[in-house]
Design a protein around this motif. Sequence first.
Motif: not given
Length: 268
Positions: A90, A260-261, A263-268
């Motif tokens: 990741t 956006k992707e 941001s989603s990876l950061r949330q993961v």
Amino acid sequence: RIIKKQRQELQLLIAELKERDRELNDMVAVHQRHIQAWEGDRHKILTLAERCSLLTSELNEKNAIIKSLTNRLKFLESQQNDSQATLVNTQQKFKELTQKVTDSSVHCQALEEKNQDLHCSVLELSVKTGQLQAREQELLTMLRLKDNALIETTDHINEFTCKLKKLESALRAVKSEDFCLNREQKELRLTLKELMLQTNKLKDVLSEKMEENSKQHEEILHLKHENGCLKSELALAVEKAERKDELYQFAKSKQARIEKELSSLRQV
């Protein structure tokens, strides 16, 4: 934290088992001493034997629990290794996406600068087109004035031609008259010569005006051609600017998707 907690529980259980084992050893020693000391006290021996049996079964249960906890610990350690590998992947993906975002930002900035340059070029071409149109109107006005002057000169020439014809007819009439009118005839001839000179001068002026009018007409045609070229160039520049705007919007949407992707990876 769960593994650490389970390890602490496991250590507590091992300490308790050691304590129970020590206690059991102490009881066995006491039991042996009691057997040696009081062989007759069978009730106490049976009680101690029963307690020993209970402690043995409890020890077996604790051993089973320890074994289960050891297996669970191994399973949790394998899960931790998998999580570590996933975290590394990741992080690598996050670095790649960050680099993509940086490249997209640089590309967007370059497109914005190029779009600004094209906009300035379009403005310059518009100003130049306006100047050429003003020059064309000025030349058309001058051409109309020249045409009016040419018409006036032509009218003048026609008028002098009519006068010349009248003078020629008068001259022929005078020639048919008596010789005594010689002096008047000479004056008329002088007048005729002057009129002829004026006519020739007017013809020269007319030819000059015609040449100047032709040159101005050619200049107007050249300016019209240049104006058409500039208009086509302006249309091409506007089309290029629109294409650059479309590329800029596409790059912006791409950057938004990447962000956006990311941001989603950061949330993961």
